[in-house]
Structures are given as C-alpha cells and as structure tokens.
Design a protein around this motif. Structure first.
Motif, short mmCIF file in Angstrom:
data_model
loop_
_atom_site.label_atom_id
_atom_site.label_comp_id
_atom_site.label_asym_id
_atom_site.label_seq_id
_atom_site.Cartn_x
_atom_site.Cartn_y
_atom_site.Cartn_z
N PHE A 1 -6.02 -50.02 48.15
CA PHE A 1 -6.14 -48.72 47.49
C PHE A 1 -6.78 -48.86 46.12
O PHE A 1 -7.65 -48.08 45.74
CB PHE A 1 -4.76 -48.04 47.38
N LEU A 2 -6.37 -49.90 45.39
CA LEU A 2 -6.91 -50.11 44.05
C LEU A 2 -8.44 -50.26 44.08
O LEU A 2 -9.15 -49.65 43.27
CB LEU A 2 -6.25 -51.36 43.44
N GLU B 1 -3.31 -50.94 34.96
CA GLU B 1 -4.19 -51.61 33.99
C GLU B 1 -5.61 -51.76 34.54
O GLU B 1 -6.59 -51.50 33.84
CB GLU B 1 -3.60 -52.99 33.66
N ALA B 2 -5.70 -52.13 35.82
CA ALA B 2 -7.04 -52.32 36.43
C ALA B 2 -7.79 -50.98 36.46
O ALA B 2 -9.01 -50.93 36.21
CB ALA B 2 -6.89 -52.89 37.83
N GLY C 1 -1.67 -49.86 28.72
CA GLY C 1 -2.41 -48.86 27.94
C GLY C 1 -1.83 -47.47 28.01
O GLY C 1 -2.31 -46.56 27.32
N VAL C 2 -0.80 -47.27 28.85
CA VAL C 2 -0.18 -45.94 28.93
C VAL C 2 0.55 -45.67 27.61
O VAL C 2 1.22 -46.56 27.09
CB VAL C 2 0.82 -45.90 30.12
N ASN C 3 0.39 -44.47 27.04
CA ASN C 3 1.07 -44.18 25.77
C ASN C 3 1.92 -42.91 25.81
O ASN C 3 2.42 -42.45 24.79
CB ASN C 3 0.07 -44.13 24.60
N ARG C 4 2.08 -42.36 27.03
CA ARG C 4 2.91 -41.15 27.16
C ARG C 4 3.46 -41.13 28.58
O ARG C 4 2.71 -41.43 29.52
CB ARG C 4 2.05 -39.91 26.90
N VAL C 5 4.74 -40.79 28.75
CA VAL C 5 5.25 -40.64 30.12
C VAL C 5 5.84 -39.24 30.30
O VAL C 5 6.33 -38.62 29.36
CB VAL C 5 6.33 -41.69 30.52
N SER C 6 5.76 -38.79 31.54
CA SER C 6 6.31 -37.49 31.90
C SER C 6 7.29 -37.74 33.05
O SER C 6 6.89 -38.19 34.13
CB SER C 6 5.15 -36.60 32.35
#
Ligand SMILES: C[S@@+](CC[C@H](N)C(=O)[O-])C[C@H]1O[C@@H](n2cnc3c(N)ncnc32)[C@H](O)[C@@H]1O
Ligand code: SF4
Length: 386
Positions: free
Chosen positions: A42-43, A81-82, A120-125
């Motif tokens: 999938f990636l 990340e990829a 690199g994620v800087n916000r979560v919901s």
C-alpha cells in the motif's frame, strides 16, 4: 476561468481506509481486514499516487497534510514518515506546516505516538465520541471513557496541538447529561474540539435500527436545543464555533480543514480521496477508486487511482464556494463569489434572509450565517444559490 491564486499553498489529504472494527453509525470509507494487509505494498501505491498528483500540479508549496480515515493511527510510524518524505520530495512543505493524524483511542500507545511525532506529525485528532461508557458501547466503540481520556493524556504529553471528536444528539441524551459531558470534555481539550450531531446514514446498521424503531434519537426540537447548548457552553469556555461543528480557541483552528471550507486547493491521496486542484485556471474535482484493493491494483497498473477528473463549471465552483464557505463563522467574500461565478449574489434574497435573522454582513463586507441561521444552513445556501 477561476482567478484562483496559485501562490495559495496546497493542502494534501491522505486517506487510510482501515479500522479495527466498523462502528454501526459510520459510513466513511473504512474497512476491516481481519486477514491483515500488505502495508508495504500500500505504501508504494501511496508514493506512486503522490508522484502522479505532483506531476499534474508541480511547484506548489504544501501548508498542511492530513492523515484521515479510517484509522490512520493503525499505520506504522515508518509508513507515515515515508509518505511525508515523499510529499516533501515532490512538493515543498512549508516550515511549520500543520501535519495532522486522526487516531482512534484503541490504537494510542505512547511509543507509537512518539514515532508519529518523530515522523513529522505535529497535531492529532482523537475519536473520543463520548465520555460515557454506556453510550460508547451503544456506538460500538472498543474503548471506555477512561481509555479515551488516557489516550487524550498521551496525545497531550507528546503533541503541542491536539483535538478530539465527540458525537452528540445520541439516543437517550438529555440537555443535562450533555452539558455535564461537554464541560468535562472542555476541561480536557486544550485548543480544539469537533462536536458532531449524530446523523443516521443510509446503509449503516444504525439506519436499519432507526427505521424499525429500535434506535431512538432526539427529535428535531431536542437536537436544536442540544446544538444551542453546545454553542453557549463552548463560547463561555473560550472555544467558539469557527465552523458549524468545530470549536477552537482563536488561532487554534484546524488550518487543513479551513482549506476545504475556504475553497482552496487540496490533493486527495489514497482510496476514495477527493481533491480540488486548479489546473490551467480551471477547478478540477478529483476522486479515486474507493475500494482499497481495487485502488491498489489501479495505482499499480496505471500509476494513480483516479476514477473522476472533472472540470467544474463556474456555476458548480461558485455553488461549492457558498456551500463550504457559509459553514464558517467568518462567512464568504461576496467579491470572490462574483469572481468565480461571474454574477453577484441576489441582493433581494440577501435582504430577505437578513430580515429573517439568518444572515448578516460583517463590517468588512463578508456575508455570514448567524448563530440562529446555522441550524437552517442547507436552506440558506439553497436560497442564495438559486
Ligand atoms: C472518519 S472518523 C475518524 C476517527 C477515527 N476513525 C475514530 O473513529 O476514532 C471522523 C469522525 O467522524 C465522526 N462521525 C462518523 N460518523 C458519524 C455520524 N454518523 N454522525 C456523527 N458523526 C460521525 C466521528 O466523530 C469520527 O470521530
Ligand atoms: S468511526 Fe472511525 S473507527 Fe469507527 S468505523 Fe468510522 S472511521 Fe472507523
């Protein structure tokens, strides 16, 4: 011709269509794969689709990326990340870009979340949905209220920015119980809350139960009172609605979602993702194959999963601007509406809606729906678009 400003940054939506179980109210493109799935395969497909999309809208700056689902917190942090690396390779990600990942409380562990942050994620919901165990069970959720709050605590300890979702107007909900639950939620929410009224979607188990009388939800009047109460409680707590279902401290709005509502460009990557791209001054609506494995094969065979690629007429683009923009507390810019549609909004209709208290014009000339007009939003939009 749209006069779309191409220096406006691009938003990128990445759809991960898998969940641990299917909630009975949900009609999102989300699927359970008990036999597991080939995430690496999938990636590769996500990377191919990003490359193909970037070839069509090159040289754009990316201001926000949103991993939505389904349950993207089930992805390996290395896959996230990829994908981010791939987006950065094909476009330019601006410094301080907002990078959000949707998470289900059942797949939140500190190690995993740290991995997302390193990626690199800087916000979560977070999909909390309710702070009441009976309601969570009824909603088919696999977590308790305590587990959801523990997930919020993990999010808070790792990310500066987090939000969570609650569903209200649920079966048996009263004004008193919702008020207490909402206040408890606000005490846990730093800067942002998404509060959705339960909708009964065709094709879901809730739809069948509702139709046969086995599931009763608040009637229209109570739903309206629950909505009004939500606005008062949130505003008093410093979290006013900036969109019909979204509340934030000023400045903490979800920048990615603002792109949709303000009618700017976004690329849709992954199964069933929608996009809006400005190409040669035309607004192009894109949509990919929904079924995950069919999308995968399509990307492998053709390099992209696109099944719809349609040039919007000026009328369609203008209607969409109204429909999306009037969801926002800031409303729409009538001059931009005219630039898109080539016509002005009917002053007579505006005047009638204004007299009815449904819309108002701000000091800087924007047109917006009033607090009392919001529950009638669809009718207001239809009236203005006619
Ligand atoms: C696609 S889900 C992603 C979140 C994550 N999968 C989860 O459920 O924890 C996004 C949000 O849509 C909302 N939602 C989904 N179906 C809904 C419905 N029928 N009525 C109201 N809200 C709904 C839920 O609040 C959910 O958190
Ligand atoms: S609500 Fe979230 S976890 Fe439940 S089926 Fe929908 S996308 Fe999956």
């Amino acid at each position: 011709m749209l006069n779309m400003d191409l220096t406006t940054p691009l938003a990128v939506y990445v759809h991960w269509p898998f969940c641990l179980s299917k909630c009975p109210y949900c009609d999102f493109n989300s699927h359970v794969r008990h036999g597991g799935l080939d995430e690496t395969r999938f990636l590769r497909a996500y990377e191919a689709e990003i490359a193909a999309t970037a070839a069509r809208v090159p040289d754009r700056a990316v201001s926000s990326i949103f991993f939505g689902g389904g349950t993207p917190s089930l992805m390996q942090p290395s896959s996230v990340e990829a994908i981010l690396d791939c987006i950065g390779k094909h476009w330019t990600i601006i410094p301080n870009a907002e990078i959000t990942l949707e998470a289900n409380p059942t797949s939140v562990e500190a190690t995993r979340f740290r991995g997302f942050r390193t990626a690199g994620v800087n916000r979560v919901s977070l999909g909390v949905q309710a702070l009441d165990d009976v309601a969570l069970k009824e909603l088919g959720r696999l977590h308790t209220a305590q587990e959801a709050l523990a997930a919020v605590a993990v999010a808070r300890s790792i990310f500066d920015r987090y939000s969570f979702d609650l569903i209200y107007a649920r079966p048996q909900q009263t004004l008193g119980t919702w008020k207490a639950e909402l206040k408890r939620a606000i005490a846990e929410a730093a800067e942002h809350l998404s509060l959705y009224q339960l909708t009964i979607e065709p094709g879901t188990p809730f739809f069948g139960l509702h139709r046969t009388g086995k599931l009763t939800i608040p009637d229209e009047d109570l739903a309206r009172d629950l909505y009004d109460l939500t606005q008062v409680v949130c505003s008093d707590a410093g979290l006013p609605a900036y969109e019909i279902s979204n509340h934030a401290r000023p400045g903490a709005e979800c920048r990615h979602n603002l792109v949709y509502w303000r009618g700017h460009d976004y690329a849709g990557i992954g199964p069933g993702a929608h996009g809006r791209l400005t190409i040669d001054n035309d607004r192009i609506a894109t949509e990919t194959e929904k079924w995950p494995e069919a999308w995968l094969r399509r990307v492998e065979e053709r390099g992209a999963g696109l099944i719809v690629e349609e040039k919007l007429t000026t009328g369609e683009a203008a209607d969409e601007y109204l429909l999306m923009g009037l969801r926002l507390a800031e409303g729409i810019d009538p001059a931009r509406y005219s630039a898109i549609s080539g016509r002005v909004l009917n002053p007579k209709r505006i005047s009638i809606l204004r007299d009815e208290g449904a819309v108002e014009t701000t000091a800087d000339g924007r047109l917006r729906v009033t607090q009392s007009g919001f529950p009638l939003l669809d009718a207001v939009v239809a009236d203005l678009a006619a």
